[in-house]
Scaffold this motif. Structure first.
Motif, short mmCIF file in Angstrom:
data_model
loop_
_atom_site.label_atom_id
_atom_site.label_comp_id
_atom_site.label_asym_id
_atom_site.label_seq_id
_atom_site.Cartn_x
_atom_site.Cartn_y
_atom_site.Cartn_z
N LEU A 255 7.67 -8.27 2.81
CA LEU A 255 6.29 -7.83 3.01
C LEU A 255 6.22 -6.29 3.10
O LEU A 255 5.33 -5.67 2.51
N ALA A 256 7.17 -5.68 3.78
CA ALA A 256 7.20 -4.22 3.88
C ALA A 256 7.41 -3.59 2.51
O ALA A 256 6.76 -2.60 2.16
N ARG A 257 8.30 -4.16 1.71
CA ARG A 257 8.53 -3.64 0.36
C ARG A 257 7.27 -3.75 -0.49
O ARG A 257 6.94 -2.82 -1.23
N GLN B 243 2.06 -0.45 8.59
CA GLN B 243 1.93 -1.90 8.59
C GLN B 243 2.71 -2.48 9.75
O GLN B 243 3.91 -2.22 9.91
N LEU B 244 2.03 -3.27 10.56
CA LEU B 244 2.70 -4.03 11.60
C LEU B 244 3.41 -5.20 10.95
O LEU B 244 2.87 -5.83 10.03
N LEU B 245 4.62 -5.48 11.42
CA LEU B 245 5.41 -6.55 10.82
C LEU B 245 5.89 -7.51 11.90
O LEU B 245 6.23 -7.08 13.01
N GLU B 246 5.93 -8.77 11.55
CA GLU B 246 6.49 -9.75 12.46
C GLU B 246 8.01 -9.58 12.48
O GLU B 246 8.61 -9.17 11.49
N ALA C 215 6.87 -1.79 13.21
CA ALA C 215 5.83 -1.15 12.40
C ALA C 215 6.50 -0.28 11.35
O ALA C 215 7.42 0.49 11.66
N MET C 216 6.08 -0.44 10.10
CA MET C 216 6.59 0.40 9.02
C MET C 216 5.58 1.51 8.76
O MET C 216 4.37 1.27 8.76
N HIS C 217 6.08 2.70 8.55
CA HIS C 217 5.25 3.87 8.26
C HIS C 217 5.76 4.51 6.97
O HIS C 217 6.96 4.71 6.81
N ARG D 190 -4.16 0.05 6.70
CA ARG D 190 -3.57 -0.19 8.01
C ARG D 190 -3.70 -1.68 8.19
O ARG D 190 -4.78 -2.19 8.44
N THR D 191 -2.61 -2.40 7.98
CA THR D 191 -2.71 -3.84 8.00
C THR D 191 -1.83 -4.42 9.10
O THR D 191 -0.83 -3.83 9.48
N ALA D 192 -2.22 -5.54 9.58
CA ALA D 192 -1.39 -6.32 10.48
C ALA D 192 -1.02 -7.59 9.75
O ALA D 192 -1.88 -8.27 9.22
#
Length: 169
Positions: free
Chosen positions: A58-60, A47-50, A100-102, A8-10
């Motif tokens: 970053l999501a990939r 993951q929280l994303l800007e 946020a990506m899940h 679980r990252t920010a």
């Protein structure tokens, strides 16, 4: 309900902030979207994303690490990463922060659930969409529909989650 999450990252590096603060981003994303992945999925990565174009890469990266740890095939990984790219790009171009990506993994039957939660529709399209002609964009959700077994939209108090379900192949 869930196994211990892989991570679980920010993530706030890589692009300029579009929110007033990282704390506001975390609070809104977690308060309204922390239980987004359906309960039958044992493993989950969030993951929280800007809210910026660099969020897609970053999501990939994060999804690839999770898929590798779940020992997904190359074909399943490729299709899942395509869905991640399209959903995050859609959110960056057409929605308000936060993002946020899940990614969820169900073992029996083995399948994946990919979702991106955002703050709802933006008043204006993003820079890329605004700078190109209509025939250069607008296919992302059609692509998601063509490579997934099911896809849809879930509305929350704080935003919207666009999601797709893919069978592991």
């Amino acid at each position: 309900m869930y196994a211990t999450p892989l991570c679980r990252t920010a993530a706030y590096s890589g692009c300029e902030a579009t929110c007033s603060s990282a704390t506001a981003l975390e609070g809104l994303a977690w308060d309204g979207a922390q239980d987004v992945v359906p309960s039958e999925y044992e493993d989950e990565v969030v993951q929280l994303l800007e809210h910026c174009p660099e969020a897609v890469g970053l999501a990939r990266q994060t999804a690839r690490v999770a898929l590798r740890s779940w020992q997904m095939s190359a074909a399943t990984t490729d299709m899942s990463l395509l869905v991640v790219s399209e959903l995050v790009t859609n959110a960056v171009e057409h929605a308000k922060p936060p993002l946020a990506m899940h990614v969820g993994h169900q073992r029996e039957p083995e399948q994946l659930w990919v979702g991106v939660t955002d703050g709802g529709p933006a008043r204006q399209p993003g820079e890329w969409t605004s700078s190109c002609s209509r025939d250069e964009h607008g296919r992302g959700l059609h692509i998601v529909g063509s490579v997934s077994d099911a896809h849809g939209v879930t509305f929350h108090e704080v935003g919207i989650t666009r999601w797709a379900r893919l069978a592991a192949r």
